[in-house]
Design an enzyme around this catalytic site. Structure first.
Site, PDB file in Angstrom:
ATOM      1  N   ASP A  94       0.861  -1.152   0.000  1.00  0.00           N
ATOM      2  CA  ASP A  94       0.000   0.000   0.000  1.00  0.00           C
ATOM      3  C   ASP A  94       0.910   1.217   0.000  1.00  0.00           C
ATOM      4  OD1 ASP A  94      -2.350   1.365   2.405  1.00  0.00           O
ATOM      5  OD2 ASP A  94      -2.075   1.743   0.289  1.00  0.00           O
ATOM      6  N   SER A  95       0.506   2.303  -0.672  1.00  0.00           N
ATOM      7  CA  SER A  95       1.434   3.410  -0.908  1.00  0.00           C
ATOM      8  C   SER A  95       1.686   4.299   0.291  1.00  0.00           C
ATOM      9  CB  SER A  95       0.870   4.296  -2.019  1.00  0.00           C
ATOM     10  OG  SER A  95      -0.394   4.801  -1.581  1.00  0.00           O
ATOM     11  N   GLY A  96       0.864   4.164   1.308  1.00  0.00           N
ATOM     12  CA  GLY A  96       0.955   5.117   2.409  1.00  0.00           C
ATOM     13  C   GLY A  96      -0.236   6.054   2.392  1.00  0.00           C
ATOM     14  N   GLY A  97      -1.035   5.967   1.346  1.00  0.00           N
ATOM     15  CA  GLY A  97      -2.197   6.832   1.207  1.00  0.00           C
ATOM     16  C   GLY A  97      -3.209   6.659   2.321  1.00  0.00           C
ATOM     17  N   PHE A  98      -3.432   5.414   2.715  1.00  0.00           N
ATOM     18  CA  PHE A  98      -4.437   5.175   3.751  1.00  0.00           C
ATOM     19  C   PHE A  98      -4.082   5.857   5.059  1.00  0.00           C
ATOM     20  CE2 PHE A  98      -7.890   3.501   5.922  1.00  0.00           C
ATOM     21  CZ  PHE A  98      -7.468   2.946   7.121  1.00  0.00           C
ATOM     22  N   ASP A 148      -2.183   8.131  -3.588  1.00  0.00           N
ATOM     23  CA  ASP A 148      -3.407   8.855  -3.940  1.00  0.00           C
ATOM     24  C   ASP A 148      -3.745   9.832  -2.839  1.00  0.00           C
ATOM     25  OD1 ASP A 148      -5.783   6.248  -2.886  1.00  0.00           O
ATOM     26  OD2 ASP A 148      -3.778   6.781  -2.140  1.00  0.00           O
ATOM     27  N   GLN A 192     -10.472   7.316  -7.235  1.00  0.00           N
ATOM     28  CA  GLN A 192     -11.058   8.046  -6.099  1.00  0.00           C
ATOM     29  C   GLN A 192     -12.355   8.720  -6.539  1.00  0.00           C
ATOM     30  OE1 GLN A 192     -10.299   7.940  -2.997  1.00  0.00           O
ATOM     31  NE2 GLN A 192      -8.345   6.835  -3.109  1.00  0.00           N
ATOM     32  N   GLY A 219     -10.809   4.839  -1.300  1.00  0.00           N
ATOM     33  CA  GLY A 219     -11.655   5.821  -0.643  1.00  0.00           C
ATOM     34  C   GLY A 219     -12.953   5.301  -0.092  1.00  0.00           C
ATOM     35  N   ASP A 269      -8.494  -6.568   0.670  1.00  0.00           N
ATOM     36  CA  ASP A 269      -7.594  -6.620   1.818  1.00  0.00           C
ATOM     37  C   ASP A 269      -8.311  -6.032   3.017  1.00  0.00           C
ATOM     38  OD1 ASP A 269      -7.092  -3.627   1.019  1.00  0.00           O
ATOM     39  OD2 ASP A 269      -6.132  -3.885   2.966  1.00  0.00           O
TER      40      ASP A 269
END
Lengths: 388, 195
Positions: A94-98, A148, A192, A219, A269
């Site tokens: 996961d990119s870190g966006g969450f 994102d 998104q 999102g 996930d």
């Protein structure tokens, strides 16, 4: 040994639901697939051998957390995440966006990127699309997620949603440019747009134009109204290319997995199964079994016939271990993860042999024997062509 | 039967003799050791007790189980050890690494290593080279260090797997040495190499 970057083949369908073969650099994954989360390069307490024995072939790790500890450079120096944690299956980062949502109080979002303050030691990290790609390249995951701009789905700030939608598009282009290993790592874009169909349409159109190996629906799964949730999922699935995988982020309750598979999602996930295990709760077809409860004291019945742990230990024994002993956590984590893998296997099989609607009906009856099905699920399944 | 008596030699002797005569007892425990008494006093107590107990029945010692005290008590006739040594190491993020089969005159080397130490951040080597436990066959010092740093359960799982395995290997060597009638030499070499 030639590693295939990505191959996605739909082998069976039932209306919008697909059963497919997703081949990634570390092997074949059957979809729809549930991916357990190993945030910090480990799935709480389990060895890689145990994870594999539960049936997993694709797991998740988190870029922000690994970027913090031990650091992208360390993972790179150690030969990449697969070598570091000795996992020879596939891994998605996961990119870190969450974390923009989960650590919102500690994050400041600008056009440049997200400035995070670590919840652990207060240290600051500026996560830009470029930095996220760099860390993920260092980690060496098989699937990378674009950075994102995520706005919590329960927000009522329409301007913020609009900003996030467009910024996500500007960031995907920055991600594509900064991604240094497109020949061995797959970059998924994230759609998104909050709960607004118009914004979602814009995001979908633009994302698809980037011609990425896979797409995620982001999102959602943030506590929003389920009636809106499923409609967004459907809209995205109806418009995303059929020949590429769709990853619905943050979804892991069995009801959601069933409905969203019916709508056309391929990858899921969620931290729920492993987390709830650590609180002493086991997932079964009949629903959640909260083993901490006194009623399970001295209970000689085995936990659940569908998993190895479930067939080996009694509820009474697990009651004693639950939340008191690390072993309790591990056993229940193993059970929940295997349970979900087996559940998804059955789901896939039913799509392949044409009995998917029966699978869905049986599932609903078992979870809600009183027939009190959640309205949103009934509507969503109807839209997917399944009448309960 | 459980032999009590603290540091009172006479009391220990009386207790052991009385329990030793009870035919229905299948084994004995020397309780109350390692509570601050000196190693010499401990030896006196154990000798006092073993002198009157039937030697064909097993004798259990409850103790911290550090390797040196284990060897000491084995030499005095103890058969079974109830010990928390592996777990104590695991709890503080340490891995046992003492020489399992040292030769006489071997230089002392550290008996345990601290995986919290930042020097292990990018250490690609196994926890203990040559150890056949799951942890040493699978993971590196760097990964264990990362797991400890991030307070992940797998740290304790992996360390415990190693420490228990390693401790069991220690007992395998002890048994071989006793069987081959070279225990005194083994003990002497071990003490010389243990830091």
């Amino acid at each position: 040994w030639h590693a295939l970057l990505i191959s996605f083949e739909v082998t069976a369908m039932w209306n919008g639901a697909r059963a497919s073969r997703l081949i990634l650099p570390h092997g074949l994954v059957h979809t729809p697939v549930f991916m357990p989360v190993g945030t910090q390069g480990t799935i709480k307490g389990l060895t890689s051998e145990q994870i594999k024995a539960c049936g997993c072939r694709l797991i998740l790790s988190n870029t922000y957390h690994l970027g913090n500890r031990p650091g992208g450079e360390v993972v790179d120096e150690m030969g990449g995440i697969h070598k570091f944690m000795r996992w020879d299956g596939n891994l998605l980062t996961d990119s870190g966006g969450f974390q923009m949502v989960s650590l919102l109080k500690l994050a400041r979002i600008t056009e440049e990127g997200v400035l995070f303050q670590s919840p652990v030691n207060g240290s600051e990290m500026l996560l830009t699309p470029e930095r996220s790609m760099e860390i993920q390249n260092q980690i060496g995951s098989d699937i990378m997620m674009a950075l994102d701009d995520v706005c919590p789905s329960t927000s009522e700030d329409m301007k913020r949603f609009e900003e996030a939608t467009y910024r996500t598009l500007r960031w995907i282009d920055r991600c594509i440019k900064a991604h240094k290993k497109p020949h061995i790592q797959n970059l998924y874009g994230i759609v998104q747009g909050g709960l607004d169909p118009k914004l979602r349409e814009i995001s979908l159109k633009e994302m698809i134009q980037r011609n990425l190996p896979g797409y995620a629906i982001g999102g959602l799964a943030g506590g929003e109204d389920k009636a809106l949730f499923w409609r967004v999922v459907k809209q995205c699935c109806d418009h995303l290319p059929k020949n590429k995988p769709r990853y619905l982020m943050g979804v892991g309750y069995t009801l959601d997995l069933v409905v969203c598979s019916a709508l056309g999602c391929d990858q899921f996930d969620c931290v729920f199964p492993a987390r709830t295990a650590r609180f002493g709760t086991a997932m079964t077809k009949q629903g959640l079994v909260k083993l901490k409860k006194r009623e399970y004291r001295g209970d000689k019945t085995l936990l659940d016939p569908s998993t190895q742990v479930g067939r080996s230990y009694t509820r009474g024994y697990l009651h004693e271990l639950a939340t008191r002993e690390a072993t309790g956590s591990m056993l229940l984590t193993m059970h929940n993860i295997e349970f979900l893998q087996n559940f998804m296997k059955e789901l896939r099989e039913s799509i392949r042999n044409g009995s998917f609607p029966d699978f869905v009906r049986d599932f609903m009856k078992t979870e809600h024997p009183d027939g009190n099905y959640p309205k949103w699920a009934v509507n969503a399944l109807k839209a997917a062509g399944i009448d309960l | 039967g459980v032999i009590e008596g603290g540091n009172d030699l006479k009391g220990r002797g009386v207790c052991a003799k009385a329990l030793g005569e009870i035919k229905e007892l299948d084994g004995f425990v020397i309780a109350g050791l390692h509570l601050g008494e000196s190693s010499e006093d401990r030896e006196r107590i154990i000798r006092e007790v073993t002198a009157v107990l039937p030697s064909e029945k097993p004798l259990i010692s409850t103790s911290k189980g550090t390797p040196l005290s284990v060897l000491h008590e084995v030499s005095l006739g103890v058969d079974v050890f109830e010990s928390q040594y592996p777990e104590l190491l695991t709890r503080i993020g340490h891995a046992a690494c003492f020489a399992l089969n040292p030769k006489a005159g071997d230089a002392p080397r550290p008996s345990k290593l601290n995986l919290w130490d930042p020097k292990y951040k990018v250490d690609k080597s196994p926890v203990v080279a040559g150890c056949c436990c799951y942890t040493c066959k699978t993971y590196t010092k760097a990964y264990l260090h990362h797991l400890l740093n991030t307070h992940e359960m797998l740290a304790q799982v992996s360390l415990q797997l190693h420490n228990v395995f390693y401790y069991q290997r220690f007992f395998v060597h002890i048994r071989s040495a006793v069987k081959e009638d070279r225990f005194a030499a083994y003990r002497s070499a071990f003490e010389g190499a243990f830091e």
